[in-house]
Scaffold this motif. Sequence first.
Motif, PDB file in Angstrom:
ATOM      1  N   SER A   1       0.277   4.598  -6.042  1.00  0.00           N
ATOM      2  CA  SER A   1      -1.068   4.315  -5.567  1.00  0.00           C
ATOM      3  C   SER A   1      -1.051   2.930  -4.935  1.00  0.00           C
ATOM      4  CB  SER A   1      -2.066   4.363  -6.736  1.00  0.00           C
ATOM      5  OG  SER A   1      -3.389   4.301  -6.265  1.00  0.00           O
ATOM      6  N   SER A   2      -1.818   2.742  -3.882  1.00  0.00           N
ATOM      7  CA  SER A   2      -1.811   1.501  -3.106  1.00  0.00           C
ATOM      8  C   SER A   2      -1.968   0.266  -3.993  1.00  0.00           C
ATOM      9  CB  SER A   2      -2.947   1.560  -2.081  1.00  0.00           C
ATOM     10  OG  SER A   2      -3.073   0.344  -1.397  1.00  0.00           O
ATOM     11  N   ILE A   3      -1.045  -0.701  -3.860  1.00  0.00           N
ATOM     12  CA  ILE A   3      -1.021  -1.879  -4.721  1.00  0.00           C
ATOM     13  C   ILE A   3      -2.027  -2.916  -4.241  1.00  0.00           C
ATOM     14  CG2 ILE A   3       0.381  -3.783  -5.638  1.00  0.00           C
ATOM     15  CD1 ILE A   3       1.197  -1.021  -6.716  1.00  0.00           C
ATOM     16  N   HIS A   4      -2.909  -3.309  -5.142  1.00  0.00           N
ATOM     17  CA  HIS A   4      -3.858  -4.390  -4.870  1.00  0.00           C
ATOM     18  C   HIS A   4      -3.292  -5.721  -5.354  1.00  0.00           C
ATOM     19  CE1 HIS A   4      -8.161  -6.162  -5.539  1.00  0.00           C
ATOM     20  NE2 HIS A   4      -7.611  -6.612  -4.438  1.00  0.00           N
ATOM     21  N   HIS A   5      -2.887  -5.764  -6.625  1.00  0.00           N
ATOM     22  CA  HIS A   5      -2.276  -6.963  -7.196  1.00  0.00           C
ATOM     23  C   HIS A   5      -1.076  -6.565  -8.053  1.00  0.00           C
ATOM     24  CE1 HIS A   5      -5.218  -9.823  -5.814  1.00  0.00           C
ATOM     25  NE2 HIS A   5      -6.212  -9.162  -6.387  1.00  0.00           N
ATOM     26  N   ALA A   6      -0.103  -7.459  -8.128  1.00  0.00           N
ATOM     27  CA  ALA A   6       1.058  -7.279  -8.997  1.00  0.00           C
ATOM     28  C   ALA A   6       1.685  -8.643  -9.218  1.00  0.00           C
ATOM     29  CB  ALA A   6       2.075  -6.322  -8.375  1.00  0.00           C
TER      30      ALA A   6
ATOM     31  N   THR B   1       0.823  -1.204   0.000  1.00  0.00           N
ATOM     32  CA  THR B   1       0.000   0.000   0.000  1.00  0.00           C
ATOM     33  C   THR B   1       0.862   1.261   0.000  1.00  0.00           C
ATOM     34  OG1 THR B   1      -0.225  -0.202   2.398  1.00  0.00           O
ATOM     35  CG2 THR B   1      -2.018  -1.063   1.078  1.00  0.00           C
ATOM     36  N   ASP B   2       2.186   1.118   0.091  1.00  0.00           N
ATOM     37  CA  ASP B   2       3.061   2.293  -0.062  1.00  0.00           C
ATOM     38  C   ASP B   2       3.212   2.716  -1.524  1.00  0.00           C
ATOM     39  OD1 ASP B   2       4.846   0.414  -1.125  1.00  0.00           O
ATOM     40  OD2 ASP B   2       6.286   0.549   0.516  1.00  0.00           O
ATOM     41  N   GLY B   3       2.583   1.962  -2.442  1.00  0.00           N
ATOM     42  CA  GLY B   3       2.585   2.312  -3.856  1.00  0.00           C
ATOM     43  C   GLY B   3       3.708   1.703  -4.665  1.00  0.00           C
ATOM     44  N   LEU B   4       4.599   0.956  -3.992  1.00  0.00           N
ATOM     45  CA  LEU B   4       5.770   0.409  -4.666  1.00  0.00           C
ATOM     46  C   LEU B   4       5.594  -1.070  -5.006  1.00  0.00           C
ATOM     47  CD1 LEU B   4       8.667   1.936  -2.522  1.00  0.00           C
ATOM     48  CD2 LEU B   4       7.582   2.889  -4.576  1.00  0.00           C
ATOM     49  N   VAL B   5       6.160  -1.448  -6.149  1.00  0.00           N
ATOM     50  CA  VAL B   5       6.379  -2.851  -6.489  1.00  0.00           C
ATOM     51  C   VAL B   5       7.893  -3.046  -6.526  1.00  0.00           C
ATOM     52  CG1 VAL B   5       6.138  -4.629  -8.254  1.00  0.00           C
ATOM     53  CG2 VAL B   5       4.242  -3.060  -7.798  1.00  0.00           C
ATOM     54  N   ASN B   6       8.388  -3.914  -5.659  1.00  0.00           N
ATOM     55  CA  ASN B   6       9.834  -4.154  -5.574  1.00  0.00           C
ATOM     56  C   ASN B   6      10.174  -5.538  -6.105  1.00  0.00           C
ATOM     57  OD1 ASN B   6      10.630  -1.693  -4.412  1.00  0.00           O
ATOM     58  ND2 ASN B   6      10.087  -2.389  -2.358  1.00  0.00           N
TER      59      ASN B   6
ATOM     60  N   ASP C   1       9.161 -13.248 -18.247  1.00  0.00           N
ATOM     61  CA  ASP C   1      10.446 -13.229 -17.540  1.00  0.00           C
ATOM     62  C   ASP C   1      10.928 -11.829 -17.173  1.00  0.00           C
ATOM     63  OD1 ASP C   1      10.724 -15.916 -17.345  1.00  0.00           O
ATOM     64  OD2 ASP C   1      12.183 -16.136 -18.963  1.00  0.00           O
ATOM     65  N   THR C   2      10.474 -10.790 -17.898  1.00  0.00           N
ATOM     66  CA  THR C   2      10.969  -9.438 -17.582  1.00  0.00           C
ATOM     67  C   THR C   2       9.868  -8.435 -17.267  1.00  0.00           C
ATOM     68  OG1 THR C   2      10.968  -8.615 -19.875  1.00  0.00           O
ATOM     69  CG2 THR C   2      12.948  -9.783 -19.111  1.00  0.00           C
ATOM     70  N   GLU C   3       8.643  -8.690 -17.705  1.00  0.00           N
ATOM     71  CA  GLU C   3       7.598  -7.681 -17.555  1.00  0.00           C
ATOM     72  C   GLU C   3       6.660  -7.996 -16.396  1.00  0.00           C
ATOM     73  OE1 GLU C   3       6.405  -5.828 -21.667  1.00  0.00           O
ATOM     74  OE2 GLU C   3       6.734  -7.979 -21.926  1.00  0.00           O
ATOM     75  N   VAL C   4       6.206  -6.946 -15.723  1.00  0.00           N
ATOM     76  CA  VAL C   4       5.294  -7.101 -14.595  1.00  0.00           C
ATOM     77  C   VAL C   4       4.127  -6.127 -14.764  1.00  0.00           C
ATOM     78  CG1 VAL C   4       7.250  -7.680 -13.101  1.00  0.00           C
ATOM     79  CG2 VAL C   4       6.330  -5.363 -13.045  1.00  0.00           C
ATOM     80  N   PHE C   5       3.017  -6.467 -14.104  1.00  0.00           N
ATOM     81  CA  PHE C   5       1.903  -5.522 -14.038  1.00  0.00           C
ATOM     82  C   PHE C   5       1.717  -5.087 -12.595  1.00  0.00           C
ATOM     83  CE2 PHE C   5      -0.508  -9.257 -12.690  1.00  0.00           C
ATOM     84  CZ  PHE C   5      -1.397  -8.716 -11.749  1.00  0.00           C
ATOM     85  N   ALA C   6       1.125  -3.923 -12.430  1.00  0.00           N
ATOM     86  CA  ALA C   6       0.739  -3.429 -11.108  1.00  0.00           C
ATOM     87  C   ALA C   6      -0.672  -2.875 -11.213  1.00  0.00           C
ATOM     88  CB  ALA C   6       1.699  -2.347 -10.629  1.00  0.00           C
ATOM     89  N   LEU C   7      -1.535  -3.324 -10.302  1.00  0.00           N
ATOM     90  CA  LEU C   7      -2.920  -2.892 -10.253  1.00  0.00           C
ATOM     91  C   LEU C   7      -3.182  -2.290  -8.881  1.00  0.00           C
ATOM     92  CD1 LEU C   7      -5.890  -2.969 -11.443  1.00  0.00           C
ATOM     93  CD2 LEU C   7      -6.112  -5.161 -10.247  1.00  0.00           C
ATOM     94  N   SER C   8      -3.720  -1.078  -8.851  1.00  0.00           N
ATOM     95  CA  SER C   8      -3.934  -0.401  -7.581  1.00  0.00           C
ATOM     96  C   SER C   8      -5.332  -0.671  -7.036  1.00  0.00           C
ATOM     97  CB  SER C   8      -3.747   1.110  -7.757  1.00  0.00           C
ATOM     98  OG  SER C   8      -4.828   1.654  -8.498  1.00  0.00           O
ATOM     99  N   HIS C   9      -5.519  -0.336  -5.766  1.00  0.00           N
ATOM    100  CA  HIS C   9      -6.836  -0.484  -5.149  1.00  0.00           C
ATOM    101  C   HIS C   9      -7.863   0.469  -5.759  1.00  0.00           C
ATOM    102  CE1 HIS C   9      -4.627  -2.591  -1.840  1.00  0.00           C
ATOM    103  NE2 HIS C   9      -5.730  -3.314  -1.872  1.00  0.00           N
TER     104      HIS C   9
END
Length: 334
Positions: free
Chosen positions: A200-205, A174-179, A210-218
Amino acid sequence: MFPLTCIDGYKVPVREEVYVLDIIPLTSGPATISSNQKLSAFNPTNLRGGPIIDLVTHHGNITCARGFDLANSVVCTAGEDGSVSMWDLRQDAPNAEVARLTDDQVPILSLACSSTGFSVVAGTELQNHQASILIWDVRSTPKPKLHYKEVHSDDVTELNFHPSDPNILLSGSTDGLVNICDTRITDEDEVVIQTFNLDSSIHHAAFLNDTEVFALSHDERLALYDMAEGCEKGSATTDFGDMRTVLGCQYIANVFAKANGAGAVIGAGAHDQEAFEMIHLTKGEGWNLDKANSVVLPGAHSSEIVRSFCFYDEARMVFSAGEDGYIKAWRPNA
């Protein structure tokens, strides 16, 4: 749009309101966790017959579950008391809980499992100004082998391992970061090898490949990032913005990468329309939404939110679970 037909379903038979919180897509069929503290497994061809396994968990309040070994029906659950249970669903009920992993009593909000890396990872709620990532080696003691305390500054809401390297762990908060962390590194100052800031607060990620990620916020913002060399560090390669506006939905349940590498699937719902659809996220020159070929679950879970969905491509079946207490099975008409 391609509508599916609901061919089967099961509702938790209790008087009080029960949510089916998540589906674990075991090879043998779907398992679920629900707000009445149950871990249940179903025959995929006979949901209405009820759970073939129905276990009471002991986490105070269950919050999350992950498959440790989907092929062999080994599942992990966790909850508010800070414990993680490993269940072998091939065993009879008294012997199904095969391990209990503990540290302190901080509520656990997220789990990740790697059978190849013999690892179970838990992310905790922020408590006493600290949110932890705990890593257990299931071959050793029930105490964590690693305890990261400074990777995030707020609740750790999501954890996922890299699809091909069990040493690389993604965490969202919820700190908004994907590490992105290399768990071979014990030094907290060095463990984070890349950071993406959705602000924005992370709901799912999770990893898409192998290299790409998604981030979905609340608040339903969706962005994609790339760890590859040459990509601008930390910046989104694709920012879809607020998916409620983009798709005309009210919420995004989750995003799942397709196992064959052919993009991903976004589950989008509108409870006031009793609607839920799965939109293909395709990868070509860039990432695009294939809205014209979305798969629709007509009526979905009536006006209740769809908490989870999964698909069994070979069986051409989709399972969904919702806040109406139902798990449902869907398939094409033809």
